[in-house]
Design an enzyme around this catalytic site. Structure first.
Site, PDB file in Angstrom:
ATOM      1  N   ASP A  35       9.176  87.812   4.500  1.00 37.87           N
ATOM      2  CA  ASP A  35       7.761  87.486   4.271  1.00 37.87           C
ATOM      3  C   ASP A  35       7.396  87.892   2.851  1.00 37.87           C
ATOM      4  O   ASP A  35       7.852  88.926   2.371  1.00 37.87           O
ATOM      5  CB  ASP A  35       6.891  88.259   5.293  1.00 37.87           C
ATOM      6  CG  ASP A  35       5.530  87.624   5.492  1.00 37.87           C
ATOM      7  OD1 ASP A  35       4.790  87.505   4.501  1.00 37.87           O
ATOM      8  OD2 ASP A  35       5.204  87.242   6.636  1.00 37.87           O
ATOM      9  N   PHE A  38       1.878  87.094   1.443  1.00 40.68           N
ATOM     10  CA  PHE A  38       0.769  86.342   0.833  1.00 40.68           C
ATOM     11  C   PHE A  38      -0.489  86.514   1.690  1.00 40.68           C
ATOM     12  O   PHE A  38      -1.582  86.702   1.191  1.00 40.68           O
ATOM     13  CB  PHE A  38       1.151  84.862   0.732  1.00 40.68           C
ATOM     14  CG  PHE A  38       0.055  83.969   0.222  1.00 40.68           C
ATOM     15  CD1 PHE A  38      -0.223  83.915  -1.143  1.00 40.68           C
ATOM     16  CD2 PHE A  38      -0.688  83.181   1.088  1.00 40.68           C
ATOM     17  CE1 PHE A  38      -1.237  83.085  -1.623  1.00 40.68           C
ATOM     18  CE2 PHE A  38      -1.704  82.355   0.615  1.00 40.68           C
ATOM     19  CZ  PHE A  38      -1.975  82.309  -0.739  1.00 40.68           C
ATOM     20  N   GLY A 104      18.763  74.349   4.026  1.00 37.72           N
ATOM     21  CA  GLY A 104      20.018  74.538   3.284  1.00 37.72           C
ATOM     22  C   GLY A 104      20.771  75.754   3.811  1.00 37.72           C
ATOM     23  O   GLY A 104      21.996  75.722   3.985  1.00 37.72           O
ATOM     24  N   TYR A 147      -1.940  71.389   3.425  1.00 37.41           N
ATOM     25  CA  TYR A 147      -1.367  71.930   4.667  1.00 37.41           C
ATOM     26  C   TYR A 147      -0.813  70.800   5.539  1.00 37.41           C
ATOM     27  O   TYR A 147       0.343  70.809   5.930  1.00 37.41           O
ATOM     28  CB  TYR A 147      -2.455  72.702   5.406  1.00 37.41           C
ATOM     29  CG  TYR A 147      -1.991  73.411   6.662  1.00 37.41           C
ATOM     30  CD1 TYR A 147      -1.182  74.545   6.581  1.00 37.41           C
ATOM     31  CD2 TYR A 147      -2.381  72.970   7.920  1.00 37.41           C
ATOM     32  CE1 TYR A 147      -0.778  75.218   7.732  1.00 37.41           C
ATOM     33  CE2 TYR A 147      -1.982  73.635   9.073  1.00 37.41           C
ATOM     34  CZ  TYR A 147      -1.190  74.759   8.980  1.00 37.41           C
ATOM     35  OH  TYR A 147      -0.782  75.421  10.115  1.00 37.41           O
TER      36      TYR A 147
HETATM   37  P1  NAD Z   1      -0.312  83.739   9.314  1.00 38.16           P
HETATM   38  O1  NAD Z   1      -1.043  83.318   8.099  1.00 38.16           O
HETATM   39  O2  NAD Z   1      -0.844  84.899  10.080  1.00 38.16           O
HETATM   40  O3  NAD Z   1       1.211  84.048   8.964  1.00 38.16           O
HETATM   41  C1  NAD Z   1       1.956  83.327   8.038  1.00 38.16           C
HETATM   42  C2  NAD Z   1       2.900  84.287   7.339  1.00 38.16           C
HETATM   43  O4  NAD Z   1       3.686  83.559   6.386  1.00 38.16           O
HETATM   44  C3  NAD Z   1       2.175  85.397   6.567  1.00 38.16           C
HETATM   45  O5  NAD Z   1       2.721  86.645   6.908  1.00 38.16           O
HETATM   46  C4  NAD Z   1       2.419  85.039   5.109  1.00 38.16           C
HETATM   47  O6  NAD Z   1       2.445  86.162   4.261  1.00 38.16           O
HETATM   48  C5  NAD Z   1       3.759  84.330   5.200  1.00 38.16           C
HETATM   49  N1  NAD Z   1       4.002  83.435   4.070  1.00 38.16           N
HETATM   50  C6  NAD Z   1       3.164  82.536   3.519  1.00 38.16           C
HETATM   51  N2  NAD Z   1       3.771  81.910   2.502  1.00 38.16           N
HETATM   52  C7  NAD Z   1       5.025  82.414   2.414  1.00 38.16           C
HETATM   53  C8  NAD Z   1       6.112  82.169   1.548  1.00 38.16           C
HETATM   54  N3  NAD Z   1       6.049  81.262   0.558  1.00 38.16           N
HETATM   55  N4  NAD Z   1       7.252  82.877   1.739  1.00 38.16           N
HETATM   56  C9  NAD Z   1       7.340  83.803   2.723  1.00 38.16           C
HETATM   57  N5  NAD Z   1       6.322  84.079   3.571  1.00 38.16           N
HETATM   58  C10 NAD Z   1       5.185  83.386   3.412  1.00 38.16           C
HETATM   59  O7  NAD Z   1      -0.196  82.464  10.241  1.00 38.16           O
HETATM   60  P2  NAD Z   1       0.220  82.314  11.769  1.00 38.16           P
HETATM   61  O8  NAD Z   1      -0.979  81.978  12.532  1.00 38.16           O
HETATM   62  O9  NAD Z   1       1.052  83.448  12.196  1.00 38.16           O
HETATM   63  O10 NAD Z   1       1.112  80.988  11.684  1.00 38.16           O
HETATM   64  C11 NAD Z   1       2.514  81.028  11.636  1.00 38.16           C
HETATM   65  C12 NAD Z   1       3.049  79.615  11.533  1.00 38.16           C
HETATM   66  O11 NAD Z   1       2.615  78.834  12.648  1.00 38.16           O
HETATM   67  C13 NAD Z   1       2.591  78.868  10.276  1.00 38.16           C
HETATM   68  O12 NAD Z   1       3.653  78.090   9.787  1.00 38.16           O
HETATM   69  C14 NAD Z   1       1.494  77.964  10.794  1.00 38.16           C
HETATM   70  O13 NAD Z   1       1.381  76.800  10.015  1.00 38.16           O
HETATM   71  C15 NAD Z   1       1.976  77.658  12.200  1.00 38.16           C
HETATM   72  N6  NAD Z   1       0.845  77.311  13.077  1.00 38.16           N
HETATM   73  C16 NAD Z   1      -0.014  78.296  13.493  1.00 38.16           C
HETATM   74  C17 NAD Z   1      -1.100  77.948  14.292  1.00 38.16           C
HETATM   75  C18 NAD Z   1      -2.079  78.984  14.789  1.00 38.16           C
HETATM   76  O14 NAD Z   1      -3.036  78.615  15.453  1.00 38.16           O
HETATM   77  N7  NAD Z   1      -1.885  80.261  14.554  1.00 38.16           N
HETATM   78  C19 NAD Z   1      -1.297  76.616  14.665  1.00 38.16           C
HETATM   79  C20 NAD Z   1      -0.418  75.655  14.193  1.00 38.16           C
HETATM   80  C21 NAD Z   1       0.673  76.021  13.417  1.00 38.16           C
HETATM   81  N1  UDP Z   2      19.976  77.377   0.133  1.00 35.25           N
HETATM   82  C1  UDP Z   2      19.593  78.655   0.462  1.00 35.25           C
HETATM   83  N2  UDP Z   2      20.477  79.449   1.143  1.00 35.25           N
HETATM   84  C2  UDP Z   2      21.712  79.036   1.506  1.00 35.25           C
HETATM   85  C3  UDP Z   2      22.078  77.714   1.164  1.00 35.25           C
HETATM   86  C4  UDP Z   2      21.196  76.907   0.476  1.00 35.25           C
HETATM   87  O1  UDP Z   2      18.482  79.081   0.169  1.00 35.25           O
HETATM   88  O2  UDP Z   2      22.420  79.819   2.129  1.00 35.25           O
HETATM   89  C5  UDP Z   2      19.004  76.526  -0.567  1.00 35.25           C
HETATM   90  C6  UDP Z   2      19.482  76.114  -1.958  1.00 35.25           C
HETATM   91  O3  UDP Z   2      18.487  76.545  -2.854  1.00 35.25           O
HETATM   92  C7  UDP Z   2      19.487  74.616  -1.913  1.00 35.25           C
HETATM   93  C8  UDP Z   2      18.690  74.238  -0.682  1.00 35.25           C
HETATM   94  O4  UDP Z   2      18.842  75.343   0.186  1.00 35.25           O
HETATM   95  O5  UDP Z   2      18.873  74.061  -3.030  1.00 35.25           O
HETATM   96  C9  UDP Z   2      19.170  72.986  -0.002  1.00 35.25           C
HETATM   97  O6  UDP Z   2      20.531  73.134   0.287  1.00 35.25           O
HETATM   98  P1  UDP Z   2      21.461  71.882   0.557  1.00 35.25           P
HETATM   99  O7  UDP Z   2      22.861  72.404   0.746  1.00 35.25           O
HETATM  100  O8  UDP Z   2      20.905  71.085   1.650  1.00 35.25           O
HETATM  101  O9  UDP Z   2      21.317  71.003  -0.731  1.00 35.25           O
HETATM  102  P2  UDP Z   2      21.799  71.178  -2.243  1.00 35.25           P
HETATM  103  O10 UDP Z   2      22.434  72.541  -2.391  1.00 35.25           O
HETATM  104  O11 UDP Z   2      22.742  70.086  -2.432  1.00 35.25           O
HETATM  105  O12 UDP Z   2      20.535  71.066  -3.018  1.00 35.25           O
END
Ligand code: NAD
Ligand code: UDP
Ligand code: UDP
Length: 316
Positions: A35, A38, A104, A147
């Site tokens: 995580d 964010f 990936g 989203y």
């Molecule tokens: P939340 O916002 O409480 O949790 C999301 C988590 O993802 C947070 O801890 C945040 O820090 C982390 N995060 C965000 N961007 C990130 C990134 N780039 N890299 C790593 N971590 C990142 O939301 P939630 O309610 O727990 O939802 C979890 C998932 O379920 C989400 O994908 C959401 O779209 C999906 N979802 C939730 C609901 C709902 O009602 N809660 C409904 C539909 C879909």
């Molecule tokens: N990747 C990763 N962890 C792994 C293998 C791949 O994060 O263990 C990421 C990597 O950045 C890559 C992406 O996953 O760009 C997609 O991987 P894929 O093998 O599908 O495609 P390619 O490497 O050819 O872009």
């Protein structure tokens, strides 16, 4: 006999992710939570730190991640409109680049991977209730698009990695889920109304409150996600709706929260945000048939637990 799996949960510090980590640990698995915090909160998972089977890494899924795991639950993405609209470009990157990186990774280690998609892929639905074969009614350039379209693109990537690379994927479409550990300030309706009621502020109903949502308690949601991941027929990729089909208007929810908290708060009407879906209710016959899954917790019981939790947050 249980076979212990190494499971990666992205977004594991968030609301649903923290409950998922906890449940998977209770089943005896090893859990790696990734995580970037964010919008998640370490307090959601701090009680799990003592377990030798639990590990946390601060990681943004828009960057590659190299770990060895058997299963991946890809939850990383801000879920509340307030959070996902705060940095819309990052939201879209998280859904799209995050999906590519996690796919990936799954491809390299031959892991099974589940995507938490959303009822938002149906947009403002013209079909009611929503079934998985409905393609949706989504504005591609509105304030919710980062989203909605991000999640739609992620679904496409999951389906294509399955077709092109034979990956074992699962797509869950979650409808509004609620419960303890919702972020108190993330602006979602259940947490907003409860906090407002408990602190004596007016409940802010957007529009006239006639729009509907169907609220699923977190324990039911988590059971559904694990059942979908564990479904042994690996030819099934979804998408599958997971939600509670009991539909409420937002005004009904406001009145119920006021009644249950014994609050003196009043209702205050505010402008309806752009593209706010008018109706939302899942058809869950697919999950009922294939997973024997049906939500079991009524709104009134789930709200009680959520009110208790948020009371604790306010007091502390
Ligand atoms: P939340 O916002 O409480 O949790 C999301 C988590 O993802 C947070 O801890 C945040 O820090 C982390 N995060 C965000 N961007 C990130 C990134 N780039 N890299 C790593 N971590 C990142 O939301 P939630 O309610 O727990 O939802 C979890 C998932 O379920 C989400 O994908 C959401 O779209 C999906 N979802 C939730 C609901 C709902 O009602 N809660 C409904 C539909 C879909
Ligand atoms: N990747 C990763 N962890 C792994 C293998 C791949 O994060 O263990 C990421 C990597 O950045 C890559 C992406 O996953 O760009 C997609 O991987 P894929 O093998 O599908 O495609 P390619 O490497 O050819 O872009
Ligand atoms: N809503 C509201 N008051 C609030 C927060 C939300 O009336 O303080 C409404 C919002 O306009 C939407 C519904 O409640 O119609 C659900 O909003 P939420 O942000 O929880 O989730 P959404 O389903 O819109 O993603």
């Amino acid at each position: 006999m249980l076979s212990v799996k190494r499971i990666l949960v992205t977004g594991g510090g968030g609301f649903l992710g923290s409950h998922l980590c906890e449940k998977l640990l209770s089943k005896g698995h090893e859990v790696l939570c990734a995580d970037n915090f964010f919008c998640g909160n370490k307090n959601n998972i701090i009680h799990l730190y003592g377990s030798p089977r639990f590990e946390v890494i601060r990681h943004d899924v828009t960057f590659p991640l190299y770990v060895e795991v058997d299963e991946i639950y890809n939850l990383a993405c801000p879920a509340s409109p307030v959070h996902y609209q705060r940095d819309p470009v990052q939201t879209l990157k998280t859904s799209v680049h995050g999906a590519i990186n996690m796919l990936g990774l799954a491809k390299r280690v031959r892991a099974k991977i589940l995507q938490t998609s959303t009822s938002e892929v149906y947009g403002d639905p013209a079909v009611h209730p929503q079934r998985e074969n409905y393609w949706g009614n989504v504005n591609p350039i509105g304030i919710r698009s980062c989203y909605d379209e991000g999640k739609r693109a992620a679904e496409c990537l999951f389906a294509d990695y399955h077709r092109q690379h034979g990956l074992r994927v699962k797509i869950a479409r979650l409808f509004n889920s609620y419960g303890p550990r919702m972020h108190p300030n993330d602006g979602r309706v259940v947490s907003n109304f409860i906090i407002q009621a408990l602190t004596g502020k007016n409940l802010t109903v957007y529009g006239d409150g006639s729009q509907t949502r169907s609220f699923c308690y977190v324990d039911d949601t988590i059971d559904g996600l694990i059942a979908l991941m564990d479904k042994t027929d690996d030819g099934f990729i979804g998408p599958m709706n997971l939600g509670n089909p009991t539909e409420f208007t937002i005004l009904e929810l406001a009145n119920l929260v006021i009644e249950m908290t014994g609050s003196k708060s009043k209702i205050e009407f505010r402008d309806l945000p752009q593209d706010d879906p008018a109706r939302r209710k899942p058809d869950i016959s697919l999950a009922a048939e294939l997973l024997k899954w049906n939500p079991s917790i009524a709104l009134i019981d789930g709200l009680q637990a959520t009110i208790r939790h948020l009371k604790g947050v306010i007091e502390s």
